[in-house]
Design an enzyme around this catalytic site. Structure first.
Site, PDB file in Angstrom:
ATOM      1  CG  LEU A 136      -1.934  -1.144   1.305  1.00 35.12           C
ATOM      2  CD1 LEU A 136      -2.748  -1.034   2.589  1.00 35.12           C
ATOM      3  CD2 LEU A 136      -2.862  -1.168   0.093  1.00 35.12           C
ATOM      4  N   GLY A 137       2.052   1.165   0.518  1.00 32.56           N
ATOM      5  CA  GLY A 137       2.914   2.340   0.578  1.00 32.56           C
ATOM      6  C   GLY A 137       4.229   2.000   1.240  1.00 32.56           C
ATOM      7  CB  SER A 138       7.369   1.580   0.760  1.00 30.33           C
ATOM      8  OG  SER A 138       7.599   2.079  -0.542  1.00 30.33           O
ATOM      9  N   GLY A 139       8.291   3.899   2.572  1.00 28.80           N
ATOM     10  CA  GLY A 139       9.098   5.102   2.793  1.00 28.80           C
ATOM     11  C   GLY A 139      10.142   4.820   3.839  1.00 28.80           C
TER      12      GLY A 139
ATOM     13  N   GLY B  84       9.343   2.356   6.597  1.00 23.13           N
ATOM     14  CA  GLY B  84       9.164   0.949   6.299  1.00 23.13           C
ATOM     15  C   GLY B  84       8.121   0.803   5.205  1.00 23.13           C
TER      16      GLY B  84
ATOM     17  CB  VAL C  61       1.682   0.166   4.949  1.00 20.55           C
ATOM     18  CG1 VAL C  61       0.296  -0.277   5.385  1.00 20.55           C
ATOM     19  CG2 VAL C  61       2.306   1.071   6.006  1.00 20.55           C
TER      20      VAL C  61
ATOM     21  CD  GLU D 104      -9.188  -0.047  13.890  1.00 20.10           C
ATOM     22  OE1 GLU D 104     -10.311  -0.581  13.860  1.00 20.10           O
ATOM     23  OE2 GLU D 104      -8.941   0.982  14.546  1.00 20.10           O
TER      24      GLU D 104
ATOM     25  CG  ASP E  41       4.198  13.245  10.880  1.00 23.50           C
ATOM     26  OD1 ASP E  41       4.185  14.410  10.427  1.00 23.50           O
ATOM     27  OD2 ASP E  41       4.469  12.249  10.181  1.00 23.50           O
TER      28      ASP E  41
END
Length: 311
Positions: A36-39, A42, A44, A122, A168
């Site tokens: 779903l995403g990274s950076g 880490g 997801v 969740e 954040d």
């Protein structure tokens, strides 16, 4: 403001989440799906709990900030990433996770030898982050922006009451339930234990950071949070953040690109006061005339949004 006993994490907290006996590894309990995403934080992944089909998200954590779960028992080293420790702190009174609906629930966590940690959350459905919500919508109408801001402030108050500061707060770290308009704050990877003294470290998003961090590399928890809420509110009602460059942050003089009510502008400018002592408290934000006036009619979310569900 903060009872020091509230941040004394215990080994019992870990047992509440992980179970009293050794548990099976992640791959035995969950199916890992699409990225779903990274950076830098880490990655997801979408996923599913095998036992009941529950939809979840799993996040890899490479944090270099750790916290001992048993500070009073040095013979029992139990260091975990700060994000996990903070989520345990938020869910301390409830093994199922935070008792506030505005905070994402951590369902489980795993240490993977040589690879860091995996955190299972969740996965509310249908939902999208507030960044995408604003992007697709253009702007958020003031009554709905007030409704959103109220939820975020109340969730932050809950965090602070548990001795946790997020550090954040931004649109990308807020999930919107596209059916109900309910919000959840996510990603405590930049968070810390709440304290009354000065912070000299910051891993949040620079364009949401206050002038005192840009100029002096220090800040206090509540004024930092309130500044970021001012940026967030501006972002919602104007469709973009007010400041891009350090010099703009330090000027602390937002220029309104949309037709915004004077009351809304007043709250934004108050939150974005250059001097931290001039900013409102979280309680004062909730009592601001704009918040009270708009609260009378937020309309029907589903009809207002007209946005197809997105996962």
């Amino acid at each position: 403001m903060l009872d020091k006993r509230m941040v004394a994490l215990r080994l019992d907290d870990v047992e509440d989440v992980r179970g009293k006996t050794a548990k099976e590894p992640f791959e035995k309990q969950y199916k890992c799906g699409a990225l779903l995403g990274s950076g830098g934080f880490g990655s997801v992944f979408a996923g599913q709990r095998i036992s009941d089909g529950l939809q979840v998200n799993s996040k890899t954590s490479f944090s270099h900030h750790f916290l001992s779960l048993c500070p009073s028992q040095p013979d029992k080293p139990s260091l975990v990433p700060m994000e996990i420790a903070l989520l345990l702190q938020l869910g301390r009174e409830s093994p199922a996770g935070p008792s506030h609906r505005g905070i994402i629930r951590m369902l489980d966590w795993f240490e993977v030898p040589g690879q860091g940690y995996l955190i299972v959350f969740e996965r509310p459905q249908p939902c999208k982050d507030l960044f995408d919500f604003i992007t697709e919508r253009g702007v958020v109408e003031e009554p709905l922006a007030q409704r959103f801001l109220k939820q975020v402030v109340e969730a932050i108050q809950f965090c602070h009451s548990k001795g946790v500061v997020h550090r954040d707060i931004k649109d990308e770290n807020i999930l919107v339930d596209t059916r109900t308009g309910d919000l959840k704050i996510i990603d405590f990877g930049s968070g810390a234990l709440l304290k009354d003294s000065i912070y000299t470290d910051f891993e949040g998003t620079r364009v949401y950071s206050p002038p005192e961090w840009i100029v002096h590399q220090q800040y206090e928890a509540v004024p930092l949070t309130v500044w970021s809420l001012g940026v967030l509110l501006y972002d919602m009602v104007c469709g973009d953040i007010p400041f891009e460059m350090d010099r703009d942050i330090v000027s602390a003089n937002p220029s309104f690109t949309k037709r915004i009510s004077k009351e809304c502008q007043s709250l934004i400018r108050w939150c974005l006061s250059f001097h931290s002592k001039d900013r409102p408290t979280l309680e004062q934000i909730l009592q601001h005339p704009w918040m009270l006036e708009s609260a009378e009619d937020t309309g029907d979310f589903q009809e207002e949004s007209s946005i197809s569900p997105s996962l």
